[in-house]
Every structure is written in C-alpha cells, then in structure tokens.
Design a protein around this motif. Structure first.
Motif, short mmCIF file in Angstrom:
data_model
loop_
_atom_site.label_atom_id
_atom_site.label_comp_id
_atom_site.label_asym_id
_atom_site.label_seq_id
_atom_site.Cartn_x
_atom_site.Cartn_y
_atom_site.Cartn_z
N LYS A 144 -3.97 -5.68 -27.47
CA LYS A 144 -3.20 -6.23 -26.35
C LYS A 144 -2.45 -5.14 -25.61
O LYS A 144 -2.07 -4.12 -26.18
N THR A 145 -2.22 -5.38 -24.33
CA THR A 145 -1.26 -4.58 -23.57
C THR A 145 -0.12 -5.52 -23.17
O THR A 145 -0.30 -6.74 -23.07
N LEU A 146 1.04 -4.95 -22.96
CA LEU A 146 2.23 -5.75 -22.70
C LEU A 146 2.73 -5.53 -21.29
O LEU A 146 2.52 -4.45 -20.71
N PRO A 147 3.40 -6.53 -20.70
CA PRO A 147 4.00 -6.32 -19.38
C PRO A 147 5.04 -5.21 -19.43
O PRO A 147 5.74 -5.05 -20.44
N CYS A 148 5.11 -4.45 -18.37
CA CYS A 148 6.11 -3.38 -18.31
C CYS A 148 7.50 -3.99 -18.11
O CYS A 148 7.68 -4.92 -17.31
N THR A 149 8.47 -3.50 -18.85
CA THR A 149 9.84 -4.01 -18.74
C THR A 149 10.64 -3.27 -17.67
O THR A 149 11.74 -3.69 -17.32
N GLU A 150 10.11 -2.15 -17.17
CA GLU A 150 10.79 -1.39 -16.13
C GLU A 150 10.53 -2.03 -14.76
O GLU A 150 9.47 -2.60 -14.53
N PRO A 151 11.48 -1.93 -13.83
CA PRO A 151 11.25 -2.48 -12.49
C PRO A 151 10.17 -1.70 -11.76
O PRO A 151 10.00 -0.50 -11.96
N ARG A 152 9.43 -2.39 -10.90
CA ARG A 152 8.41 -1.74 -10.11
C ARG A 152 9.06 -0.80 -9.09
O ARG A 152 10.07 -1.16 -8.47
N PRO A 153 8.50 0.42 -8.87
CA PRO A 153 9.08 1.32 -7.87
C PRO A 153 9.10 0.69 -6.48
O PRO A 153 8.20 -0.08 -6.11
N ALA A 154 10.12 1.00 -5.71
CA ALA A 154 10.26 0.45 -4.36
C ALA A 154 9.23 1.07 -3.42
O ALA A 154 8.81 2.21 -3.61
N PRO A 155 8.78 0.32 -2.38
CA PRO A 155 7.81 0.88 -1.42
C PRO A 155 8.39 2.07 -0.66
O PRO A 155 9.56 2.09 -0.30
N ASN A 156 7.52 3.08 -0.43
CA ASN A 156 7.90 4.26 0.35
C ASN A 156 6.95 4.52 1.50
O ASN A 156 7.23 5.36 2.34
N ALA A 157 5.81 3.82 1.52
CA ALA A 157 4.78 4.11 2.54
C ALA A 157 4.47 2.85 3.34
O ALA A 157 4.66 1.72 2.86
N ASP A 158 4.01 3.07 4.55
CA ASP A 158 3.59 1.96 5.40
C ASP A 158 2.13 1.61 5.11
O ASP A 158 1.32 2.47 4.77
N LEU A 159 1.83 0.34 5.28
CA LEU A 159 0.45 -0.13 5.12
C LEU A 159 -0.41 0.44 6.25
O LEU A 159 -0.03 0.37 7.42
N GLU A 160 -1.56 1.01 5.89
CA GLU A 160 -2.44 1.61 6.90
C GLU A 160 -3.90 1.38 6.50
O GLU A 160 -4.27 1.51 5.34
N GLU A 161 -4.72 1.03 7.49
CA GLU A 161 -6.15 0.88 7.27
C GLU A 161 -6.84 2.20 7.62
O GLU A 161 -6.61 2.75 8.71
N VAL A 162 -7.67 2.71 6.71
CA VAL A 162 -8.33 4.00 6.93
C VAL A 162 -9.83 3.85 6.72
O VAL A 162 -10.30 2.97 5.99
N ASP A 163 -10.58 4.72 7.39
CA ASP A 163 -12.04 4.74 7.23
C ASP A 163 -12.41 5.46 5.94
O ASP A 163 -11.90 6.54 5.66
N THR A 164 -13.32 4.88 5.19
CA THR A 164 -13.86 5.50 3.97
C THR A 164 -15.37 5.33 3.97
O THR A 164 -15.94 4.62 3.12
N PRO A 165 -16.06 5.96 4.90
CA PRO A 165 -17.51 5.74 5.06
C PRO A 165 -18.30 6.17 3.83
O PRO A 165 -18.13 7.27 3.31
N GLY A 166 -19.14 5.28 3.37
CA GLY A 166 -20.02 5.60 2.25
C GLY A 166 -19.32 5.73 0.91
O GLY A 166 -19.95 6.12 -0.08
N ARG A 167 -18.04 5.38 0.81
CA ARG A 167 -17.31 5.47 -0.46
C ARG A 167 -17.18 4.07 -1.06
O ARG A 167 -16.44 3.23 -0.54
N HIS A 168 -17.89 3.85 -2.16
CA HIS A 168 -17.94 2.51 -2.75
C HIS A 168 -17.39 2.47 -4.16
O HIS A 168 -17.35 1.41 -4.78
N THR A 169 -16.98 3.61 -4.69
CA THR A 169 -16.47 3.67 -6.07
C THR A 169 -15.06 4.21 -6.07
O THR A 169 -14.62 4.87 -5.12
N ILE A 170 -14.35 3.95 -7.18
CA ILE A 170 -12.99 4.49 -7.32
C ILE A 170 -13.01 6.01 -7.26
O ILE A 170 -12.19 6.63 -6.58
N GLU A 171 -13.98 6.60 -7.94
CA GLU A 171 -14.08 8.06 -7.94
C GLU A 171 -14.30 8.59 -6.53
O GLU A 171 -13.64 9.55 -6.09
#
Length: 575
Positions: A237-264
């Motif tokens: 099992k993994t457990l929920p984190c008890t620490e608060p989630r870090p606050a947002p620092n960046a704006d939401l932005e849509e970017v082009d990722t041509p031909g990139r279909h994997t996390i790597e």
C-alpha cells in the motif's frame, strides 16, 4: 558412490537456449536434459537433490499431522465445471478428450479432486479437521515456458489441502502450515521471505507466498525489515501524504508537443522531470469509461485499480478506436482538465502542483496545471505500484524516516491459502455440525514447488565455477578427490579407506575416482557443487594429512586424516 559407477554427463559449453544461471548450471552439471519445451528428464545427479528436497518437505508435512495420499494426474472436466474453473482457469489448463469424447485435463492443481473426495468421505464435524498432501507431477501449459525448471510446463509439487468445521480451525491449521513452510526452507539452507500475496486463480481471502531471495527472481517484494513488513509489490500500500500540497506558482498554458506521445518523450521535449508530469489512463468502468491518473514516473497497480467499485473487472483499457470516440484525442495526449468522465487520482499525483498533462488535443499538452484551480479537487485512491524508498505503510512507521521500503527480487517457491468455502460451496462439500445441520466446510490449500526449490537454490548459491549447494540438499555432502588414484596404490588405498569410514559414519559421499587430470577433476566437482571437498595426494599421505575445502570458501585447509570424520561431523549442517 563412486564417480566411475555414477552417470555425471557434464558439459563444457552452455546450451544456447539457457537464459538464467540455474538453467545453465543444471544442464552443464548433468542434472537435467530437455525433452520438449518446458519438459525435462531428471538425471541421477538432479534426482538426488530433488529427492532430498522432497524428503524434507515430506518430513515437515508429517510433523504437522498432514496425511500423504496420491491423486490422479488426469482429471475429469465434470469436476472443473462444478467449481467453475473449466473456463475460468484459462489456456494453461491442458484439455483433451478420451476415446469416448469425454473431456479431461492434465491436473495443474487438485482442489477439485480433493474436494470431491472429501465430500463423500466426511459426514460429521467430529471427523474434522483433516489435512492431506501429495507429491505429484503437475502440468500447466505455459504460454512461454522458460528458465529451465523454473518456469516449466511439467513440475513436481507438494500440494496439501485441509478441511475444517470452523474458520478458527482453518486459521489454526494455516498457522501450523505457515510455520512448517518456514522450517522447510530453513532446512533447505535458503534465504527466504514470507509475504502477503494475492490469491490469483486459486481463490480465497488470505494467502502468503514464500520467496527465495535472488537477483534473478521474477517477483518483486516490498520489504521494511525494521517494521517486519513484507508483501508482494502488487499488494503493498501507499498512503496519502499528510503534508499540504504546494501552492501554485505557474500559469496554465497550452503548448505544442508534436509527435510526443509518451511521458519520456514529453518530459525530454519540455525539459521537465517525469515526476512533475502526470499520465491519464482510461479503463472500462461498470457504467462507462473511468480515468485513472498517476504521476508520470509511477506505474499503475492493476489489482488496486480493480479494487475500485467503479472499475470493471478484469481491468481492461479502452481500445484505440473507442478511445478516440470517447475522449477525442489519441491516448498520448489525454489529461484530466476538461475530461467529461469520472476521474480517480493516485495519492502521489494529487500532491503535485504546476505539473504537465495532456490537453485532450492531439500534439498538445498543458503546463502549469494545478488541482482545484484548474480542475476540481480530485477523488484520490491508492493506484500505483510502490517503489524503493516509499514509506512503510505500517501505522507505527508513519513518522519514522527510517521506515522505508526496499524492493527485493524473489522466486516464489511456496504459497499457502485460506480458501474459505470457495470450493465447498461450488461443489457442495458439507458436513453435519453439532446441531445435526449441514454446513459448508472451510478449506485451506498449501503448495510447494519442489522442482522450483532446486533451481532457486542454484540461483541463490553459485559462482563462476558452478553450483554452491546448501549441505542439506546437495546431491552429495562430501566429495573425495584422489590425485593419481589409478597410478598410486597408496593413494587408492587411502581414498578407499576414507570413503568407507565416511559412509560408515553416515555421510553421503562421492569418491571421484575418474581417470582425469587434477584440473579436470577439480573443475567438475566445483561445477556439480558438492559442499565439502577432500583431496588426497602422495604428499599429504606422507604427512598424514588431507586437503579440505568448503565449496563456498576460497582457501583450503590441511587437516589430520585421522580425525577427519569428527571434523566433518562438526561442520556439516545435517538438519
């Protein structure tokens, strides 16, 4: 036994199809020979070791009061249809018809046969509990048999079954079998770990696997030694984190990722760490598609996903055409923002801020994504496979930075199950209780892969020269290597005399009286792995000494020949 009278067909070259150490060494040392894919003959040297493992298992089963029986390897389909496993078991069940067109199978396990027998034999709770076991060759038609006898189609198994009048009685026998298994593997000289496990196709509520620890193991085990925690990674099992989630620092932005279909590919293209991305997997649910979201560097745990009531079982991903119709993009571009299907987010992914995910448009991703701001607060669940360094899930380890998981490799050699009434109900195995009413008999089953124990011992004990057997399961405990046996009457007389003395003292001895050069003799005895080697030569005879070496040690010792039996009695582990 004299080597000149014993068949040891060693090989200098390793067969090309031998993939792992145990397979290579079992072939080279002359223990086994291949008959067909996943089917082997056991030659004299291999059979001796297999028999020793079998005898240890038998002694421990007898010790806990289990009664030895023998059931047929060929089983009628009617019994498997009763249990519901004729179709459920899958393609590993080798089915065939006899001359009367009746369906049969080669038994991969014997729950059906034993349950059918017990329901006719046991009438009253007063006859319970009862435990029976067998040593039986099984057959499972592996899709891809490999690794020699480690994953073969035909294998020797000890399978035991117990029947009870109550759940508490089953739990008591389960504990006795668990302890018996620990004794078996300790007596075999193996380093092992017992881990909580999934019951798989056998079924039941509670089960534990016994793993021999080896780098070549196919199974991953999550272990925290400090808090005595060990489970198959699928159940860790993994457990929920008890620490608060870090606050947002960046704006939401849509970017082009041509031909990139994997996390790597996306991570490399955008210059971000995979742990700062998320992947969204879409699976079939009970009421339509379900999205499962994980951190980019984590893997989905199928058992955990199937544990969600909203997810259909067995776990199945949407195929590509259905995916495009439902989501509107290819799988490599999907993300949770704006997704109009139920979404479950793994605990680790729910802790991220300013992350990258698919934009639900082909060739595009979103950066600077944040939960709650860009997507409602997610429903979270434990969805991922644990990794090394994760916190130990035991409650007492919660605040301890040293309570971390280590992932080890293991070879499963034993499995014990509390089956409950799974087979009793489907096959109507009842007995009368103390009130004279029929009740289903709770059942347990307990298996050890005897042939696999042999291979696992080699995976755990070997070096560049060959096998290093534990004393208890070595084909021979002691090997005498006389130098010049056929050239010197004195050497031959001394070797024969010692051979007789050791046999009289109860040792399992191999006199290596083959007519070969010393280098060849030493190479062969190292290859076959006899734990204790005694070399007799002309020089030692003059001094009244022999050369003694343990297979696992580098250096030899010069010992007086006259008290050698006492020395070996002291050093050889004879459980």
């Amino acid at each position: 036994m004299r080597a000149s009278h014993f068949y040891i067909p060693t090989l200098k070259e390793t067969p090309a199809d031998a993939e792992i150490v145990s397979h290579r060494l079992m072939l080279r040392s002359g223990m086994i020979r291949k008959v067909a894919a996943g089917i082997y003959s056991w030659l004299p040297l291999g059979w001796r070791t297999l028999s020793k493992v079998e005898n240890i298992v038998r002694e421990e089963m007898n010790r806990v009061g289990s009664l030895e029986i023998l059931m047929p390897g060929v089983q009628p389909a009617e019994l498997w249809r009763e249990s519901g496993r004729w179709r459920e078991y899958g393609i590993e069940l080798l089915r065939f018809k006899d001359r009367h067109e009746r369906d049969f199978c080669l038994g991969p396990t014997h729950e059906e046969v034993i349950t059918a027998m017990i329901r006719h034999e046991i009438k009253s709770y007063r006859q319970l509990p009862v435990s029976m076991y067998q040593m039986q060759w099984k057959f499972r038609d592996e899709v891809r048999p490999r690794f020699g006898v480690m994953r073969s189609r035909e294998f020797l198994m000890k399978d035991a079954y117990s029947f009870h009048a109550s759940q508490s009685s089953l739990e008591e026998t389960y504990g006795q079998m668990y302890a018996a298994y620990e004794r078996v593997f300790k007596r075999c000289g193996l380093a092992f770990s017992a881990v909580a496990a999934d019951s798989g196709t056998i079924g039941g509520s509670t089960s534990h696997e016994f793993h021999v620890l080896a780098d070549s193991g196919e199974d991953a085990i999550a272990v925290c030694e400090k808090y005595n925690y060990a489970v198959n990674v699928e159940l860790a099992k993994t457990l929920p984190c008890t620490e608060p989630r870090p606050a947002p620092n960046a704006d939401l932005e849509e970017v082009d990722t041509p031909g990139r279909h994997t996390i790597e590919g996306v991570s490399r293209f955008l210059g971000v760490d995979p742990s700062q991305t998320i992947k969204t997997l879409v699976v079939k649910g009970t009421d339509g598609p379900i999205a499962l979201v994980l951190r980019g560097d984590h893997d989905l745990n199928g058992l955990k996903a199937e544990g969600l009531t909203e997810v259909a079982e067995p776990l199945e991903f949407l195929d590509e055409s259905e995916f495009k119709r439902v989501i509107g993009c290819d799988p490599g571009s999907v993300g949770p923002v704006g997704l109009d299907i139920p979404v479950f987010v793994d605990y680790s992914a729910a802790q991220l801020s300013d992350f990258v995910c698919g934009a639900n448009k082909d060739g595009k991703h979103l950066t600077g994504v944040n939960w709650e701001r860009d997507f409602f607060e997610p429903r979270t669940a434990d969805l991922r496979q644990v990794v090394e360094g994760d916190p130990c899930p035991r409650e007492e380890a919660a605040s301890d930075p040293e309570g971390r998981l280590v992932v080890k490799r293991g070879i499963e050699v034993g499995h014990v199950f509390q089956l409950g009434t799974k087979y009793s109900e489907s096959m109507n195995a009842t007995c009368l209780d103390e009130n004279g009413k029929p009740v289903m008999m709770p059942m347990g089953c307990y298996g050890i892969g005897v042939t696999r124990v042999v291979a696992a011992a080699i995976e755990q004990g070997h070096d560049e020269n060959g096998i290093i057997w534990p004393d208890a399961i070595a084909p021979f405990e002691v090997v005498i290597v006389p130098i010049g046996y056929h050239q010197s009457e004195q050497v031959a007389e001394c070797a024969d005399n010692l051979y007789q003395r050791l046999m009289y003292a109860g040792f399992d001895v191999l006199l290596y009286d083959r007519e070969e050069r010393p280098g060849v003799l030493f190479a062969e005895v190292d290859l076959i792995g006899v734990p204790h080697r005694i070399v007799i030569g002309q020089r030692g005879i003059k001094k009244g000494t022999v050369e003694y070496k343990q297979r696992a040690e580098q250096d030899e010792q010069e010992l007086p020949a006259e008290n050698l039996v006492d020395k070996l009695t002291a050093v050889i582990s004879r459980s």
